[in-house]
Design a protein around this motif. Sequence first.
Motif, PDB file in Angstrom:
ATOM      1  N   TYR A  41      48.805  54.690  14.056  1.00  0.00           N
ATOM      2  CA  TYR A  41      49.313  53.737  15.048  1.00  0.00           C
ATOM      3  C   TYR A  41      48.261  53.458  16.102  1.00  0.00           C
ATOM      4  N   ALA A  42      47.648  54.499  16.653  1.00  0.00           N
ATOM      5  CA  ALA A  42      46.700  54.328  17.750  1.00  0.00           C
ATOM      6  C   ALA A  42      45.460  53.553  17.328  1.00  0.00           C
ATOM      7  N   GLN A  43      44.984  53.775  16.100  1.00  0.00           N
ATOM      8  CA  GLN A  43      43.708  53.203  15.684  1.00  0.00           C
ATOM      9  C   GLN A  43      43.838  51.952  14.813  1.00  0.00           C
ATOM     10  N   VAL A  44      45.004  51.734  14.237  1.00  0.00           N
ATOM     11  CA  VAL A  44      45.166  50.600  13.315  1.00  0.00           C
ATOM     12  C   VAL A  44      46.245  49.633  13.789  1.00  0.00           C
ATOM     13  N   ASN A  45      47.379  50.163  14.221  1.00  0.00           N
ATOM     14  CA  ASN A  45      48.539  49.312  14.507  1.00  0.00           C
ATOM     15  C   ASN A  45      48.981  49.362  15.964  1.00  0.00           C
ATOM     16  N   ALA A  46      48.075  49.674  16.854  1.00  0.00           N
ATOM     17  CA  ALA A  46      48.442  49.760  18.270  1.00  0.00           C
ATOM     18  C   ALA A  46      49.045  48.448  18.750  1.00  0.00           C
ATOM     19  N   GLY A  47      50.165  48.541  19.453  1.00  0.00           N
ATOM     20  CA  GLY A  47      50.810  47.358  19.986  1.00  0.00           C
ATOM     21  C   GLY A  47      51.784  46.683  19.040  1.00  0.00           C
ATOM     22  N   MET A  48      51.979  47.228  17.850  1.00  0.00           N
ATOM     23  CA  MET A  48      52.910  46.592  16.913  1.00  0.00           C
ATOM     24  C   MET A  48      54.324  46.663  17.484  1.00  0.00           C
ATOM     25  N   SER A  49      55.125  45.682  17.148  1.00  0.00           N
ATOM     26  CA  SER A  49      56.494  45.621  17.654  1.00  0.00           C
ATOM     27  C   SER A  49      57.418  46.492  16.802  1.00  0.00           C
ATOM     28  N   LEU A  50      58.612  46.708  17.288  1.00  0.00           N
ATOM     29  CA  LEU A  50      59.600  47.460  16.535  1.00  0.00           C
ATOM     30  C   LEU A  50      59.933  46.740  15.227  1.00  0.00           C
ATOM     31  N   ALA A  51      60.024  45.418  15.282  1.00  0.00           N
ATOM     32  CA  ALA A  51      60.317  44.647  14.072  1.00  0.00           C
ATOM     33  C   ALA A  51      59.209  44.820  13.032  1.00  0.00           C
ATOM     34  N   GLU A  52      57.956  44.842  13.475  1.00  0.00           N
ATOM     35  CA  GLU A  52      56.840  45.059  12.552  1.00  0.00           C
ATOM     36  C   GLU A  52      56.879  46.466  11.976  1.00  0.00           C
ATOM     37  N   PHE A  53      57.230  47.427  12.807  1.00  0.00           N
ATOM     38  CA  PHE A  53      57.367  48.800  12.317  1.00  0.00           C
ATOM     39  C   PHE A  53      58.463  48.886  11.269  1.00  0.00           C
ATOM     40  N   GLN A  54      59.573  48.201  11.506  1.00  0.00           N
ATOM     41  CA  GLN A  54      60.670  48.225  10.539  1.00  0.00           C
ATOM     42  C   GLN A  54      60.234  47.652   9.195  1.00  0.00           C
ATOM     43  N   GLY A  55      59.328  46.668   9.224  1.00  0.00           N
ATOM     44  CA  GLY A  55      58.836  46.085   7.981  1.00  0.00           C
ATOM     45  C   GLY A  55      58.124  47.099   7.104  1.00  0.00           C
ATOM     46  N   ILE A  56      57.261  47.941   7.695  1.00  0.00           N
ATOM     47  CA  ILE A  56      56.568  48.943   6.887  1.00  0.00           C
ATOM     48  C   ILE A  56      57.479  50.144   6.601  1.00  0.00           C
ATOM     49  N   PHE A  57      58.398  50.425   7.517  1.00  0.00           N
ATOM     50  CA  PHE A  57      59.320  51.551   7.318  1.00  0.00           C
ATOM     51  C   PHE A  57      60.164  51.339   6.066  1.00  0.00           C
ATOM     52  N   TRP A  58      60.677  50.109   5.890  1.00  0.00           N
ATOM     53  CA  TRP A  58      61.577  49.870   4.770  1.00  0.00           C
ATOM     54  C   TRP A  58      60.876  50.027   3.426  1.00  0.00           C
ATOM     55  N   TRP A  59      59.581  49.695   3.352  1.00  0.00           N
ATOM     56  CA  TRP A  59      58.838  49.882   2.113  1.00  0.00           C
ATOM     57  C   TRP A  59      58.767  51.366   1.763  1.00  0.00           C
ATOM     58  N   GLU A  60      58.383  52.188   2.740  1.00  0.00           N
ATOM     59  CA  GLU A  60      58.265  53.619   2.466  1.00  0.00           C
ATOM     60  C   GLU A  60      59.628  54.242   2.190  1.00  0.00           C
ATOM     61  N   TRP A  61      60.641  53.810   2.926  1.00  0.00           N
ATOM     62  CA  TRP A  61      61.977  54.344   2.701  1.00  0.00           C
ATOM     63  C   TRP A  61      62.467  53.999   1.291  1.00  0.00           C
ATOM     64  N   ALA A  62      62.240  52.765   0.856  1.00  0.00           N
ATOM     65  CA  ALA A  62      62.635  52.355  -0.498  1.00  0.00           C
ATOM     66  C   ALA A  62      61.873  53.156  -1.546  1.00  0.00           C
ATOM     67  N   HIS A  63      60.597  53.408  -1.276  1.00  0.00           N
ATOM     68  CA  HIS A  63      59.772  54.197  -2.190  1.00  0.00           C
ATOM     69  C   HIS A  63      60.371  55.595  -2.367  1.00  0.00           C
ATOM     70  N   ARG A  64      60.706  56.236  -1.270  1.00  0.00           N
ATOM     71  CA  ARG A  64      61.274  57.586  -1.343  1.00  0.00           C
ATOM     72  C   ARG A  64      62.678  57.578  -1.955  1.00  0.00           C
ATOM     73  N   LEU A  65      63.480  56.590  -1.596  1.00  0.00           N
ATOM     74  CA  LEU A  65      64.831  56.513  -2.132  1.00  0.00           C
ATOM     75  C   LEU A  65      64.805  56.312  -3.643  1.00  0.00           C
ATOM     76  N   PHE A  66      63.911  55.483  -4.112  1.00  0.00           N
ATOM     77  CA  PHE A  66      63.813  55.236  -5.550  1.00  0.00           C
ATOM     78  C   PHE A  66      63.384  56.503  -6.277  1.00  0.00           C
ATOM     79  N   GLY A  67      62.511  57.298  -5.639  1.00  0.00           N
ATOM     80  CA  GLY A  67      62.129  58.571  -6.226  1.00  0.00           C
ATOM     81  C   GLY A  67      63.324  59.501  -6.367  1.00  0.00           C
ATOM     82  N   ARG A  68      64.165  59.552  -5.338  1.00  0.00           N
ATOM     83  CA  ARG A  68      65.380  60.364  -5.421  1.00  0.00           C
ATOM     84  C   ARG A  68      66.306  59.856  -6.534  1.00  0.00           C
TER      85      ARG A  68
END
Length: 363
Positions: free
Chosen positions: A74-101
């Motif tokens: 976050y500090a070195q690559v995505n500093a200043g990103m909004s909550l909505a932008e964070f949610q965009g990357i969060f859902w990809w990782e969450w889907a990845h883990r959920l599909f693994g389960r």
Amino acid sequence: MKRFGNPDQSRPVALWLFFTAAMVFAMVVIGGITRLTGSGLSITEWKPIMGALPPLNAADWTEAFEKYKAIPQYAQVNAGMSLAEFQGIFWWEWAHRLFGRLIGMVFALPFFVFLACRLLPPRSVLGRLALPTRLIWRCALLLGLGGLQGLIGWWMVSSGLSERVDVAPERLTTHLGLALIIFAGLIWTGLEAWSGEEHNRASTGWSRGAAVLLGAVFVQCLLGGLVAGAKAGFIYNDWPLMNGALLAPVDWGRGGWAFLHDQALVQFNHRIWAYGLLIGGTVYAVQAWRWKLAEGLGTSAFVVGGALWLQAVLGIVTLVSVVPLWLGGLHQAGAAIVLALATANLWMVRRSQSRLFVSGPRR
């Protein structure tokens, strides 16, 4: 219920294994997209059970975002990103883990059902679902590897939470490699379940050649994982040279780590191995076709050789296009498809050569 000629056959088991293999294939593609979107570090904790639930309210989202803000990415690559932008990357990782389960459940639950059905009387209709004894240890091993894959996934993610802004390339490659081993194992075991066991397997030149080809494809997939982990596909995007040279400058000061982390070297190794694999796969396919191997093996070898050429062209296009998301995902999917074809080809060769070993050469 239809009876099959070979008592070792278990078509329901085969269909279950092939379906699970298809899910693993999708998981490999989803994992590649998760990496390309930079989403893999958006979830900073590993909760095998409770982690299946995403943030459910504003307070949960704020907490998850604050945890992400605490890591270097976050500090070195995505500093200043909004909550909505964070949610965009969060859902990809969450889907990845959920599909693994989900894959774990799709594999584990039917496995135990097949085991339980062996306790039913032999004439029972459900008894046809029984898992042949020879497949039990293979499926148990695949189940264990699936559990290990979850641990390795977290081991990979943890490498990017404290000192790095991404995951370590060697850990990403280990994670990918194990996924592909599971994928190939599911395909092989599914073919065994579909056709029944073949005894008196013979080791022939064609069998060894098919095994070497499969091994070479797997190594190329691992080299591709190092390219992905080092983000080496985003530089030296000319071809056939690398920034006008055969090999771009390498930071040899890293010692042996250069083979895992140096962007120029990992891309060079991926290119060179691809050339050797393409030549070897083409020679194998041409020879198999010329010798008109039995049981459609010439066709199988030709399909593998053709897939290698298509994947090579796709790799070049992906590189010179600087790895757009859709091409990067397609290239990773292509690698898994080539591995599946090489796996099936080896299985067919061993089975056919076993029959020739038993019955003698065809006249």
